[in-house]
Design a protein around this motif. Structure first.
Motif, short mmCIF file in Angstrom:
data_model
loop_
_atom_site.label_atom_id
_atom_site.label_comp_id
_atom_site.label_asym_id
_atom_site.label_seq_id
_atom_site.Cartn_x
_atom_site.Cartn_y
_atom_site.Cartn_z
N MET A 17 19.97 -3.19 -5.98
CA MET A 17 20.07 -4.29 -6.93
C MET A 17 21.50 -4.44 -7.45
SD MET A 17 18.52 -6.77 -8.47
CE MET A 17 19.64 -7.90 -9.30
N ASP A 18 22.17 -3.32 -7.68
CA ASP A 18 23.56 -3.37 -8.13
C ASP A 18 24.45 -4.02 -7.06
OD1 ASP A 18 23.96 -2.55 -10.75
OD2 ASP A 18 23.90 -0.43 -10.24
N LEU A 19 24.24 -3.63 -5.79
CA LEU A 19 25.03 -4.22 -4.71
C LEU A 19 24.76 -5.71 -4.60
CD1 LEU A 19 26.87 -4.22 -2.25
CD2 LEU A 19 24.94 -3.35 -0.88
N ALA B 71 0.81 -1.21 0.00
CA ALA B 71 0.00 0.00 0.00
C ALA B 71 0.85 1.27 0.00
CB ALA B 71 -0.93 0.00 1.21
N ARG B 72 2.05 1.21 0.56
CA ARG B 72 2.87 2.42 0.66
C ARG B 72 3.42 2.81 -0.72
NH1 ARG B 72 7.17 1.12 5.42
NH2 ARG B 72 5.85 -0.20 6.73
N SER B 73 3.31 4.09 -1.05
CA SER B 73 3.82 4.55 -2.34
C SER B 73 5.34 4.42 -2.42
CB SER B 73 3.42 6.01 -2.58
OG SER B 73 3.98 6.86 -1.59
N SER B 74 6.03 4.53 -1.28
CA SER B 74 7.48 4.42 -1.28
C SER B 74 7.93 3.02 -1.70
CB SER B 74 8.04 4.74 0.11
OG SER B 74 7.48 3.90 1.10
N ILE B 75 7.15 2.00 -1.34
CA ILE B 75 7.48 0.63 -1.73
C ILE B 75 7.45 0.48 -3.24
CG2 ILE B 75 6.82 -1.80 -1.57
CD1 ILE B 75 7.95 -0.70 1.01
N GLY B 76 6.42 1.07 -3.86
CA GLY B 76 6.30 1.01 -5.32
C GLY B 76 7.50 1.63 -6.01
N GLY B 77 7.97 2.77 -5.49
CA GLY B 77 9.14 3.42 -6.07
C GLY B 77 10.40 2.59 -5.94
N LEU B 78 10.57 1.96 -4.80
CA LEU B 78 11.72 1.09 -4.60
C LEU B 78 11.71 -0.08 -5.58
CD1 LEU B 78 11.98 0.83 -0.69
CD2 LEU B 78 13.74 1.71 -2.23
N VAL B 79 10.54 -0.72 -5.71
CA VAL B 79 10.43 -1.88 -6.60
C VAL B 79 10.65 -1.45 -8.05
CG1 VAL B 79 8.92 -3.71 -7.43
CG2 VAL B 79 8.97 -3.15 -5.00
N ASP B 80 10.19 -0.26 -8.41
CA ASP B 80 10.44 0.25 -9.77
C ASP B 80 11.94 0.34 -10.05
OD1 ASP B 80 7.80 0.45 -10.49
OD2 ASP B 80 7.64 2.60 -10.06
N THR C 129 13.93 11.46 -0.19
CA THR C 129 14.54 10.13 -0.19
C THR C 129 14.42 9.57 -1.60
OG1 THR C 129 13.86 9.78 2.10
CG2 THR C 129 14.48 7.83 0.83
N PRO C 130 15.51 9.44 -2.34
CA PRO C 130 15.44 9.02 -3.75
C PRO C 130 15.17 7.52 -3.87
CG PRO C 130 17.72 9.28 -3.10
CD PRO C 130 16.89 9.66 -1.90
N ILE C 131 13.90 7.14 -3.72
CA ILE C 131 13.57 5.72 -3.59
C ILE C 131 13.89 4.92 -4.85
CG2 ILE C 131 11.87 5.94 -1.74
CD1 ILE C 131 9.69 6.14 -3.78
N PHE C 132 13.71 5.52 -6.02
CA PHE C 132 14.06 4.80 -7.25
C PHE C 132 15.56 4.50 -7.27
CE2 PHE C 132 15.18 4.25 -11.68
CZ PHE C 132 14.12 3.55 -12.22
N ALA D 271 14.05 -1.96 -12.74
CA ALA D 271 14.79 -1.36 -13.85
C ALA D 271 16.22 -1.89 -13.88
CB ALA D 271 14.79 0.16 -13.72
N CYS D 272 16.86 -1.96 -12.72
CA CYS D 272 18.23 -2.44 -12.66
C CYS D 272 18.30 -3.95 -12.91
CB CYS D 272 18.84 -2.10 -11.30
SG CYS D 272 20.60 -2.47 -11.17
N ALA D 273 17.34 -4.69 -12.36
CA ALA D 273 17.33 -6.15 -12.55
C ALA D 273 17.22 -6.51 -14.03
CB ALA D 273 16.17 -6.76 -11.76
N GLN D 274 16.39 -5.77 -14.75
CA GLN D 274 16.23 -6.05 -16.19
C GLN D 274 17.55 -5.84 -16.92
OE1 GLN D 274 13.36 -3.55 -18.19
NE2 GLN D 274 13.00 -5.08 -19.78
N LYS D 275 18.27 -4.76 -16.57
CA LYS D 275 19.55 -4.49 -17.22
C LYS D 275 20.58 -5.56 -16.88
CE LYS D 275 19.82 -0.25 -15.61
NZ LYS D 275 20.33 1.12 -15.33
N ARG D 276 20.47 -6.13 -15.68
CA ARG D 276 21.44 -7.13 -15.24
C ARG D 276 21.02 -8.56 -15.59
NH1 ARG D 276 23.67 -3.07 -15.12
NH2 ARG D 276 24.51 -1.91 -13.33
#
Length: 343
Positions: A308-310, A79-88, A298-301, A92-97
């Motif tokens: 994901m990189d780490l 429900a939290r909007s911050s969670i959605g930003g983190l997952v986005d 807080t730059p959640i994206f 994005a990084c997972a797809q590149k990797r």
């Protein structure tokens, strides 16, 4: 869908690991590559395996050697909007990797999972290469589960003091300390920190930063605790603001800050002339508030991408035949976005 790790009452690899006091990966190595395990440890695990009648399944046998190109993302709720930003950012990084994501909602105590161990057993049974753990209710039990994981784990958007637990976050202490000092330097003396009744590690860190700034200035520390659900806060904020009004309210969650603004307006308290309000996230609805909400951004994206990189670095290191050292603590920059809720 929940995976049943105990079909036909069979002993699970988790039960063997707990009984032996070792990690899941160590049990897996004993069943796959026993020559890589110290003799005393190997004999102890083999004895427990025999006593419990444990039989490795395909998932367990692959823990030490397989590569699934899948990572688990564990979230406390959706429900939290911050969670959605983190997952986005993670996606994005997972797809590149070249990684796929498997989502787990950490609703411990509800229908899906009985406790943290049950949740963790389900995650590990899915055989993922790594785990991104988004949970600011970190305790010793969760830390132990993380440290005994066969797969690398990165705490995302939260940190802990344990140097052996990788994490990615902003410096929440510094962020709240600096915004509190800034408001003090602007001539404000009555400054509140509004947190949640439920204890969260991140919120405790924010309180510490605020407290230090107030004590350095010789000002009274005032922390108000309210429910995390904005719908429940209206009557509580009405009672609080009827008794007293601060010059500044720094609020740990933007949704609660917007709720505070709405109640203040209903009581004819002018924002920002009579009370200034600052959020600590810069969630999507911060700009939609009237007046718009000043925030620690807080730059959640970015947090999701860096996490994901780490995790990818840790996965590569764990699968390398050579010893590789990876810095497991990453701090992402933040900034302040000034809007209409402050002067």
């Amino acid at each position: 869908m929940k995976i049943d790790n105990k079909q036909n009452n069979q002993t699970t690899i988790m039960e063997v690991a707990l009984a032996a006091g070792v990690s899941l990966a160590t049990v897996s190595r004993v069943t796959n590559h026993p020559e890589k395990v110290k003799k005393a440890t190997r004999e102890k695990i083999e004895r427990i395996i025999k006593e419990k009648g444990y039989k490795p399944n395909l998932n367990a046998k692959s823990l030490a050697s397989s590569k699934s190109t899948t990572v688990a993302v564990v979230v406390p709720e959706l429900a939290r909007s911050s969670i959605g930003g983190l997952v986005d950012g993670i996606a994005a990084c997972a797809q590149k990797r070249g990684y796929l994501l498997r989502l787990f909602v950490n609703n411990v105590g509800q229908e899906s999972y009985k406790n943290d161990e049950d949740l963790w057993s389900t995650i590990l049974s899915s055989v993922v290469d790594g785990i991104l753990f988004i949970d600011d209710e970190i305790n010793e039990e969760k830390i132990n589960l993380i440290k005994n994981s066969y797969a690398p784990v990165v705490l995302t958007s939260v940190s802990c003091d344990d140097p052996d637990v990788p994490s990615v976050s902003i410096d929440y202490f510094k962020a709240v300390y600096e915004i509190t000092k800034e408001m003090i330097n602007r001539g404000n003396k009555k400054i509140w920190l509004v947190s949640t009744v439920r204890r969260y590690l991140v919120n405790d860190i924010k309180i510490s930063g605020y407290t230090k700034a107030m004590e350095e200035a010789g000002l009274e520390v005032c922390v108000k605790h309210v429910p995390g659900d904005p719908e429940k806060n209206a009557s509580i904020f009405k009672d609080i603001l009827t008794e007293d009004v601060p010059e500044v309210a720094i609020v740990v969650r933007d949704s609660i800050a917007v709720s505070l603004i709405n109640v203040a307006k209903s009581l004819s308290i002018s924002i920002p002339d009579s009370m200034q309000v600052i959020g600590c996230q810069n969630a999507r609805y911060a700009e939609l508030a009237r007046p718009s909400l000043t925030c620690i951004n807080t730059p959640i994206f970015d947090l999701g991408e860096v996490a994901m990189d780490l995790l990818k670095e840790l996965i590569d290191a764990s699968q390398s035949e050579e010893e590789v050292n990876v810095d497991g603590k990453r701090i992402v920059d933040y900034n302040i976005i000034w809007r209409g809720s402050t002067k």
